[in-house]
Design a protein around this motif. Structure first.
Motif, PDB file in Angstrom:
ATOM      1  N   GLN A 172     -14.117 -14.740   4.370  1.00  0.00           N
ATOM      2  CA  GLN A 172     -12.772 -14.168   4.490  1.00  0.00           C
ATOM      3  C   GLN A 172     -12.135 -13.935   3.125  1.00  0.00           C
ATOM      4  N   TYR A 203      -1.823  -7.570   2.372  1.00  0.00           N
ATOM      5  CA  TYR A 203      -3.035  -8.175   1.833  1.00  0.00           C
ATOM      6  C   TYR A 203      -2.747  -9.494   1.136  1.00  0.00           C
ATOM      7  N   ILE A 251      -6.578 -14.018  10.397  1.00  0.00           N
ATOM      8  CA  ILE A 251      -6.554 -13.468   9.038  1.00  0.00           C
ATOM      9  C   ILE A 251      -6.767 -11.962   9.076  1.00  0.00           C
ATOM     10  N   LYS A 252      -7.696 -11.545   9.910  1.00  0.00           N
ATOM     11  CA  LYS A 252      -7.976 -10.115  10.002  1.00  0.00           C
ATOM     12  C   LYS A 252      -6.753  -9.365  10.519  1.00  0.00           C
ATOM     13  N   ILE A 287     -10.217 -16.757  11.882  1.00  0.00           N
ATOM     14  CA  ILE A 287     -10.767 -15.546  11.265  1.00  0.00           C
ATOM     15  C   ILE A 287     -10.070 -14.313  11.824  1.00  0.00           C
ATOM     16  N   GLU A 288      -9.889 -14.353  13.133  1.00  0.00           N
ATOM     17  CA  GLU A 288      -9.217 -13.222  13.778  1.00  0.00           C
ATOM     18  C   GLU A 288      -7.767 -13.109  13.286  1.00  0.00           C
ATOM     19  N   MET A 345      -4.203  -8.817   8.033  1.00  0.00           N
ATOM     20  CA  MET A 345      -4.605  -7.811   7.054  1.00  0.00           C
ATOM     21  C   MET A 345      -4.483  -6.393   7.613  1.00  0.00           C
ATOM     22  N   PHE A 346      -5.002  -6.193   8.816  1.00  0.00           N
ATOM     23  CA  PHE A 346      -5.063  -4.828   9.336  1.00  0.00           C
ATOM     24  C   PHE A 346      -4.163  -4.583  10.540  1.00  0.00           C
ATOM     25  N   MET A 391       0.847  -1.176   0.000  1.00  0.00           N
ATOM     26  CA  MET A 391       0.000   0.000   0.000  1.00  0.00           C
ATOM     27  C   MET A 391       0.887   1.231   0.000  1.00  0.00           C
ATOM     28  N   ALA A 444      -2.398 -12.256   3.666  1.00  0.00           N
ATOM     29  CA  ALA A 444      -3.696 -12.546   4.281  1.00  0.00           C
ATOM     30  C   ALA A 444      -4.609 -13.265   3.296  1.00  0.00           C
ATOM     31  N   SER A 445      -4.555 -12.861   2.020  1.00  0.00           N
ATOM     32  CA  SER A 445      -5.384 -13.530   1.010  1.00  0.00           C
ATOM     33  C   SER A 445      -4.981 -14.984   0.870  1.00  0.00           C
ATOM     34  N   MET A 503     -11.549  -9.070   1.869  1.00  0.00           N
ATOM     35  CA  MET A 503     -10.514  -8.063   1.602  1.00  0.00           C
ATOM     36  C   MET A 503     -10.769  -7.251   0.348  1.00  0.00           C
ATOM     37  N   TYR A 519     -18.489  -8.836  13.306  1.00  0.00           N
ATOM     38  CA  TYR A 519     -17.224  -8.853  12.571  1.00  0.00           C
ATOM     39  C   TYR A 519     -17.284  -7.927  11.363  1.00  0.00           C
ATOM     40  N   ALA A 552      -6.439 -16.851   3.643  1.00  0.00           N
ATOM     41  CA  ALA A 552      -7.875 -17.058   3.467  1.00  0.00           C
ATOM     42  C   ALA A 552      -8.135 -18.171   2.464  1.00  0.00           C
TER      43      ALA A 552
END
Lengths: 346, 337
Positions: B159, A270, A257-258, A254-255, A261-262, A61, A273-274, B163, B254, A277
């Protein structure tokens, strides 16, 4: 000539119009479904392609925008070889789900059968068993589990732990997690209970009567009538349970992966993380396929027998036809021979 | 039960007339056995007791977290630490609720929750009805492929698509506002919209074709047919979709946090669920009485009160409309005919 041509034109026009009437119906259908088609293109197919692209590249980014460089499967190899937590989390998820799904589905089936009995106050019990569907959301569950409301206090978990301590560590952890939060897992079976209940109630009672006439016990009735009849519902429930468990907010993956990402500390971009996923999605899909196959493979014995019988019947029919044909030919030849003989005689 | 007893009685009366006491006892045992275990077509008391016992036990296990929550939320700190107080608090301590109420900024958050949940739900309902009608009523090329995609899009984990969608909303500048929920709902991609489309699909398929043809002959257009004939006959399905959509949007934290409330929590919008998620932090920020390590166990009561407050609206909705909720699965034919 001209008239004929005009007529032809009219005919083709009429044909066109008739076709277009059918097509117009179809067009109206498209019009109704159009929002969904656009939605799928924008919110399902495009993101799928994009996230696949992300998974195969490094995304940076920058103030100008996104900078995407293609790096092949590096993200995946990095996850599997270098990541400290993600593979173990995936393994734990796998073990937990494989154990939790049968528990939830069987439990739902038992409750549904109990509720199906002729008892009073059925409505109240249904009310209680459906309650978790309404209130079991991520944050609420988090709070309840953190306060220790997820386990039955009378259950001796340390004894179970000592009993299964010979197994590898992550399996023990998964089993213990299951027992410690047993109430939470039971809470996940609200919808399944209702689906089973609806299915059980729809079974024709004359089937049971016939079975009882033939001297079948309740136990036999359950295995030979109830279970085979609600088999499709079982499959539906299994798939629903897997999807629910994997998209549930209690799920740590899930957490993770999030955060990848962030998150400020664990952020790996990203692309990474992708890839996570996609890996996760792959495993979920595999689980669904395995469970579905396990349920669908075991075909009905009677269906098999019926098929065999039909095959045999067809074979016999063919044989009969063959014989008939031969008979006809023989008759013809005989007739010919007779005719010939008659000619010769003449 | 009564009928069984009545069945058993005449036999007893007949028998003594014949003779001795010994066979009478035998018959008694038989009657008791039948009364307790039930015969092939009636249910015995023992069986009933077993069923009720199991149901009540499991029902208690089901309600246990809720009861626990209610009980703990009404305890003061002394009660929480006192091991002799187990279920019933010594005093009904309402201050937990007051504290949770203020630190969650309840009224404002509740109002915002209602908006964030309500508008997408309405949109979801309307759009799913239209799309479901399109699938059920018309035949067009590639319809089966589309239905396949519909089911597929229900199964894939969010998921994967999360994104790119986040980036899309970012590019469209609708992130951190309710528009990020409205846009997907408008295009039939709201939370669990696939399920609702299938419900409507099932329901509209059951409308007799003759009805629609009659409307057509009377000069109804396609949309008028939909509004005048299909929608009124699908009232139960509409109610079910509305209720479930409401509940599931309410419980979603979420995606709400990601799209509407902002990951860092600096957006104007907030829902009760998201507030509950970050309750530990917000409570200490709002000047909770105890801070530091000891706080975890100490303000248990307040945490439980906050949890209770955040599920209270849906809980009330459930108890008022419980019949519609519970019968929904039956009525919509999710179970497949």
């Amino acid at each position: 000539m001209k008239e004929i041509k005009n007529k032809e034109k009219q005919q083709t026009a009429a044909k066109k119009k008739r076709l277009s009437l059918k097509q117009r119906e179809g067009m109206m259908g498209y019009l109704f479904v159009l929002p969904w088609i656009i939605g799928v293109l924008i919110f399902v197919l495009r993101p799928l392609a994009q996230s696949f692209n992300f998974a195969l590249s490094r995304v940076k980014m920058t103030p100008k925008g996104r900078e995407i460089t293609f790096i092949g499967i590096q993200n995946f190899t990095q996850i599997l070889q270098e990541d400290e937590t993600f593979p173990t989390e995936l393994a734990a998820y796998l073990v937990k789900t494989v154990m939790a799904v049968p528990i939830i589905v069987v439990f739902a089936l038992i409750i549904a059968l109990l509720l199906n009995a002729k008892i009073k106050g059925k409505g109240v019990f249904r009310l209680i068993f459906f309650l978790p569907v309404i209130i079991a959301s991520g944050p609420v569950m988090d709070q309840l589990v953190s306060q220790g409301a997820g386990s039955i206090p009378a259950m001796n978990t340390s004894m179970i732990q000592s009993m299964i301590s010979f197994m590898p560590g992550f399996i023990v952890d998964a089993i213990m997690g299951l027992f410690e939060n047993i109430v939470m897992y039971l809470w996940y079976s609200g919808v399944q209970i209702l689906i089973f209940l609806a299915a059980v109630q729809k079974i024709d009672t004359s089937l049971y009567e016939a079975a009882k006439m033939d001297g079948g016990s309740t136990w036999e009735c359950f295995w030979k009538i109830t279970l085979p009849t609600i088999k499709p519902m079982t499959l539906l429930n299994v798939v629903y349970t897997i999807v629910y468990l994997s998209n549930n907010e209690q799920n740590t993956i899930i957490e993770t992966i999030k955060n990848a990402m962030f998150g400020t500390t664990g952020s790996k971009g990203y692309g990474y993380a992708s890839a996570m996923a996609w890996l996760y999605a792959l495993i979920v899909t595999l689980l669904v396929i395995i469970f579905a196959a396990a349920l669908a493979l075991k075909k009905d014995v009677y269906a098999k027998k019926a098929k065999k019988f039909r095959k045999e019947q067809k074979k016999q029919e063919r044989l009969i036809k063959k014989i008939e044909k031969r008979g006809e030919q023989y008759e013809k030849q005989k007739a010919k021979r007779v005719a010939k003989a008659a000619k010769a005689a003449r | 039960m009564k009928s069984k007893k009545q069945n058993a009685l005449p036999k007893q009366q007949k028998q003594p007339a014949k003779a001795v006491a010994a066979p009478k006892r035998k018959i008694d045992r038989y009657a008791v056995k039948k009364w307790f275990f039930g015969s092939k077509d009636t249910q015995g008391v023992g069986k009933l007791i077993a069923i009720y016992g199991l149901l009540i036990c499991i029902g208690f296990v089901y309600l246990y977290p809720l009861l626990y929550m209610i009980s703990k939320s009404l305890m003061q700190r002394a009660d929480l630490l006192d091991s002799s107080v187990n279920w019933i608090p010594s005093v009904l301590y309402v201050k937990n609720y007051v504290d949770a109420f203020t630190s969650m900024n309840y009224v404002k958050t509740l109002w915002q929750s209602v908006v964030i949940v309500g508008l997408p739900t309405l949109l979801n309902m309307v759009m799913c009805a239209i799309i479901g009608y399109g699938f059920a009523r018309y035949d067009f090329p590639l319809k089966n492929v589309m239905l396949g995609i519909l089911i597929f899009s229900f199964i894939i984990p969010p998921q994967i698509t999360m994104m790119p969608n986040y980036l899309l909303y970012n590019d469209l500048k609708i992130l951190d506002s309710i528009k990020a929920f409205l846009l997907p709902a408008l295009l039939g991609q709201g939370i669990k919209a696939q399920l609702y489309i299938l419900i409507f699909f099932q329901f509209f398929r059951q409308i007799p074709q003759a009805l629609i043809e009659a409307a057509k002959i009377d000069g109804c257009g396609h949309f008028k047919t939909f509004i005048r004939i299909a929608v009124p006959s699908a009232a139960p399905a509409i109610l079910v979709v509305f209720l479930f959509s409401l509940v599931w949007y309410w419980n979603e934290s979420y995606l709400t946090q990601l799209y509407v409330c902002g990951v860092l929590g600096d957006s104007y919008w907030n829902t009760l669920m998201v507030a509950l998620k970050g309750f530990n932090d917000s409570y200490s920020q709002a000047g909770g009485s105890v801070t530091g390590e000891a706080m975890g166990s100490l303000n248990e009561g307040i945490k439980m009160a906050a949890t209770m407050l955040s599920i209270l609206p849906v809980l009330l909705l459930y108890f008022v409309l419980q019949k519609q909720f519970v019968e929904s699965v039956d009525r919509t034919g999710i179970t497949g005919e």
